[in-house]
Design a protein around this motif. Structure first.
Motif, PDB file in Angstrom:
ATOM      1  N   ASP A 161     -38.463   1.311 -11.144  1.00 38.11           N
ATOM      2  CA  ASP A 161     -38.302   0.732  -9.813  1.00 38.11           C
ATOM      3  C   ASP A 161     -38.657  -0.752  -9.819  1.00 38.11           C
ATOM      4  N   GLU A 192     -36.100  -3.886  -9.197  1.00 40.63           N
ATOM      5  CA  GLU A 192     -36.407  -4.842  -8.140  1.00 40.63           C
ATOM      6  C   GLU A 192     -36.326  -6.260  -8.680  1.00 40.63           C
ATOM      7  N   GLN A 229     -33.443  -8.863  -7.444  1.00 38.49           N
ATOM      8  CA  GLN A 229     -33.889 -10.047  -6.722  1.00 38.49           C
ATOM      9  C   GLN A 229     -33.435 -11.331  -7.395  1.00 38.49           C
ATOM     10  N   GLN A 235     -25.889  -8.945  -5.491  1.00 36.74           N
ATOM     11  CA  GLN A 235     -26.701  -7.869  -4.937  1.00 36.74           C
ATOM     12  C   GLN A 235     -25.910  -7.038  -3.933  1.00 36.74           C
ATOM     13  N   LEU A 288     -25.055  -3.015  -4.395  1.00 32.08           N
ATOM     14  CA  LEU A 288     -25.561  -2.022  -3.454  1.00 32.08           C
ATOM     15  C   LEU A 288     -24.421  -1.312  -2.724  1.00 32.08           C
ATOM     16  N   ARG A 337     -30.545   4.340  -3.361  1.00 32.75           N
ATOM     17  CA  ARG A 337     -31.793   4.431  -2.611  1.00 32.75           C
ATOM     18  C   ARG A 337     -32.097   3.116  -1.907  1.00 32.75           C
ATOM     19  N   ARG A 338     -31.853   2.022  -2.600  1.00 33.94           N
ATOM     20  CA  ARG A 338     -32.088   0.714  -1.974  1.00 33.94           C
ATOM     21  C   ARG A 338     -31.054   0.421  -0.892  1.00 33.94           C
ATOM     22  N   GLU A 379     -32.260   1.747   2.205  1.00 35.39           N
ATOM     23  CA  GLU A 379     -33.380   0.977   2.736  1.00 35.39           C
ATOM     24  C   GLU A 379     -32.920  -0.319   3.402  1.00 35.39           C
ATOM     25  N   ARG A 380     -31.846  -0.904   2.889  1.00 35.70           N
ATOM     26  CA  ARG A 380     -31.470  -2.246   3.341  1.00 35.70           C
ATOM     27  C   ARG A 380     -30.324  -2.274   4.336  1.00 35.70           C
TER      28      ARG A 380
END
Length: 685
Positions: free
Chosen positions: A225, A229, A233, A240, A244, A304-305, A308-309
């Motif tokens: 993880d 990240e 980033q 990105q 995603l 998963r991200r 979240e975003r």
């Protein structure tokens, strides 16, 4: 990797570089390789075999074409003869080759496991099989080991050594790390390829290896993880977003990504090529680099991200766009899956209908059931066709006890609705499903189950190979005994099939063909030969419209059996002969019955020629027969012989009985075979 053995098994947890290892080995082994990347949707055997043959055709042109034809047939076919035919074709390939089944752990199907086991048991000597998987497949590995027919590669065999880690970081990634930092990363990752790769990507942007090492914990999930990240980033915002938003796709291509993202800064194809070049966990699925997928572990983390975003409505919109693209490019099952993920009931319902051939009849039964199970009753009531598909899909899934409840719910939802063409078609589909259900129940409740009736179930299913295929080895059984138990069951099959044909649209060929088939089989078993032949004739006519050989072949065999039972051996031979001709090289057990029937008829006809007539023709009957052969009508014969018309008709009837025919043309042909016409010339046409 032991090419002299049958199988190379690369079995290790996620991220150990199994796929990369095999790719590098193939590049140097000197043999052509067919590559099949498996996904969770490949659980259904027909789909698995179709994709496997398509992969094999990249190295062996046109191999398995006949098998693909059978797989595309709307009726169930036993797995063994299909696999036998494929193995026989592969055995004829002159040069050595390799088949790779990548990510085999995604498949959870007894039928697929049994097919792979059969392939290994009969593997041609010039073929080598490679399987990559996260867990051992449920095939007889111990037997292969005892016979020295398997090369086993496990996590300890393929994890990076210190020297390999040093080469990776300093030569491939060009990071120039110290031996201490390399040793530290190797120790923390335990040679895990994915962890080393993620660490390398992170260090490409931030060369503080000491800081990276200090942040590591002993739990590699947290390490992963953190690294992801760090990687994400340090990527540009556009990259990105691309990673995603496209992570919800199982496979990626340029135009699909373009339609998903809408006006991206760079084209999807350019972005995928760049990600591939940067080792950002995209794996090409073809040599032209048109299609890619993300490394499975990387995709899980991206998804998963994404949750979240991005807000839920935006994610639903991405699934909707994916569904639109897939539908526009002919990938209807994928379009349906994304429509379901988008929560779009109307679109999902329309796609499930499949333009007249519902998707659950084309290998998507489990996906359809999963969605239908999730819907509230009020949503199904608003769309009665979904109740109908629900019942049909349950039948396919081997849950017959739940089918009738869904069909009754459909009828309740249709109550009071105007019977337009669409509603009438649904009523016909309900009847067809009930006929298939009755066929299944009849066969399951009898000793000596009727293979023809069970075939009716598979016709309705459309899926070609299911777990019960071993029960269907004998698809066509000659009807020599007309006394059949379970008459009530036959009557129900006949009644529901007739109702289906009365309501179904003329252009709903899949359902009409299934209903005609079931009607023909049931009437044949009950001894109602006239209606059986009429039903089989519709099957043949429909099959000609859609170029479906196999169903036409089995219908011809049915008519041949009927003519054989009637003692009309010449006509039976014609139907068996036509079935054999039409079947060609199709690998199907029904073909054996056509060949056997033709052989029986040759014996019967030879015996008839040796003993031409049970009762010879009288002189007057011979005279009438001569005039029939000259093309004279009954009134003309009556006038020429000075006989009453009814007397001539009586002579005709007795002539037909003695010759065992039903028509004038058959009588003439039979008479010529038996040399009963002397030198009578053929009439001019």
């Amino acid at each position: 990797m032991g090419l002299h053995r049958k199988l190379t098994l690369v079995s290790a947890p996620a991220g150990y570089g199994k796929t990369t290892l095999v790719c590098e080995w193939l590049a140097d082994c000197g043999r052509p390789a067919a590559w099949l990347s498996l996904e969770q949707g490949d659980n259904e055997l027909a789909r698995f075999l179709t994709y496997m043959i398509s992969a094999l055709q990249t190295v062996v042109e046109n191999v398995g074409e006949g098998v693909l034809t059978v797989l595309q047939s709307p009726q169930m076919t036993p797995a063994e003869p299909i696999l036998t035919a494929l193995v026989n074709e592969l055995a004829a390939v002159p040069s050595p080759f390799i088949l790779v089944l990548d990510d085999y752990h995604t498949v959870s199907s007894i039928a697929v496991d049994e097919a792979v086991s059969f392939l290994l048991d009969h593997l041609p000597t010039q073929m080598h099989l490679v399987i990559t998987t996260r867990e051992d497949p449920p095939i007889s590995l111990s037997r292969l080991r005892v016979r020295d027919q398997i090369t086993d590669l496990r996590a300890p065999d393929i994890r990076f050594t210190m020297n390999e880690a040093e080469a990776f970081f300093n030569h491939v990634m060009e990071l120039n790390l110290s031996p201490e930092h390399i040793a530290g990363l190797h120790s923390r990752t335990e040679g895990w390829a994915a962890g080393l790769r993620l660490a390398g990507i992170s260090l490409q942007e931030d060369h503080d290896a000491k800081r990276l090492l200090q942040s590591f914990s002993g739990n590699h999930h947290f390490v992963l993880d953190y690294l992801v990240e760090e990687v994400l980033q340090q990527q540009p915002e556009a990259v990105q977003d691309f990673l995603l938003q496209t992570s919800l796709l199982d496979r990626l291509c340029g135009s699909l990504c373009d339609d998903l993202l809408r006006n991206p800064e760079r084209s999807g194809r350019e972005m995928l090529i760049d990600l591939d070049r940067k080792n950002l966990f995209v794996i090409p699925l073809d040599t032209e680099r048109q299609w890619y997928r993300y490394h499975h572990l990387f995709a899980d983390i991206l998804r998963r991200r994404l949750l979240e975003r991005m807000d839920g409505s935006s994610i639903l919109e991405l699934h909707r766009r994916a569904s639109v693209w897939y539908e526009g490019h002919g990938f209807e099952i994928e379009a349906f899956r994304h429509a379901v993920e988008a929560g779009d009931i109307e679109r999902s319902s329309r796609l499930l209908e499949g333009g007249g051939m519902p998707l659950h009849l084309r290998g998507a039964a489990s996906s359809a059931l999963g969605w239908l199970d999730s819907l509230a009753a009020k949503e199904l009531d608003a769309r009665p066709q979904l109740w109908v598909y629900y019942g049909s899909a349950l039948l396919i899934a081997g849950k017959p006890t739940e089918v009738e409840h869904k069909l009754r719910a459909a009828e309740k939802a249709l109550a009071g609705v105007e019977h337009d063409e669409g509603v009438r078609d649904l009523i016909g589909y309900i009847a067809a499903t009930r006929a298939a259900l009755a066929s299944l129940m009849l066969s399951d409740n009898q000793d000596g189950a009727e293979p023809n009736l069970r075939l009716a179930e598979s016709v309705m299913q459309g899926s070609l190979l299911e777990d019960k295929t071993q029960e269907l080895i004998e698809l066509i059984e000659p009807t020599r005994n007309t006394g059949v138990q379970g008459t009530d069951g036959l009557d129900l099959v006949i009644a529901e099939s007739r109702r289906a044909l009365a309501y179904l649209r003329p252009d709903n060929l899949p359902a009409r063909t299934a209903s005609s088939w079931m009607l023909g089989v049931a009437c044949q078993r009950r001894g109602d030969y006239a209606e059986a032949c009429e039903a089989y004739s519709e099957v043949i006519a429909n099959c000609r419209k859609v170029d479906q050989q196999l169903m036409a072949v089995t219908a011809l065999i049915g008519i041949g059996q009927i003519r054989e039972a009637e003692g009309r051996h010449e006509l039976a031979a014609e139907r068996y002969r036509e079935a054999v001709r039409l079947a060609g090289d199709l690998p199907h057990p029904a073909i054996r019955e056509a060949q056997a029937g033709l052989a029986r008829m040759r014996i019967e006809l030879e015996g008839e020629r040796k003993s031409p007539l049970i009762e010879p023709l009288s002189p007057r009957e011979s005279e009438v027969l001569e005039l029939i052969a000259l093309g004279l009508s009954n009134p003309e014969i009556a006038g020429k012989l000075f006989l009453a018309l009814d007397t001539v008709k009586g002579h005709n009837r007795r002539i037909f009985e003695k010759l065992q025919v039903r028509r004038r043309t058959e009588a003439i042909a039979r008479a010529r075979e038996l040399n009963l016409l002397g030198n009578t010339p053929k009439p001019h046409s």
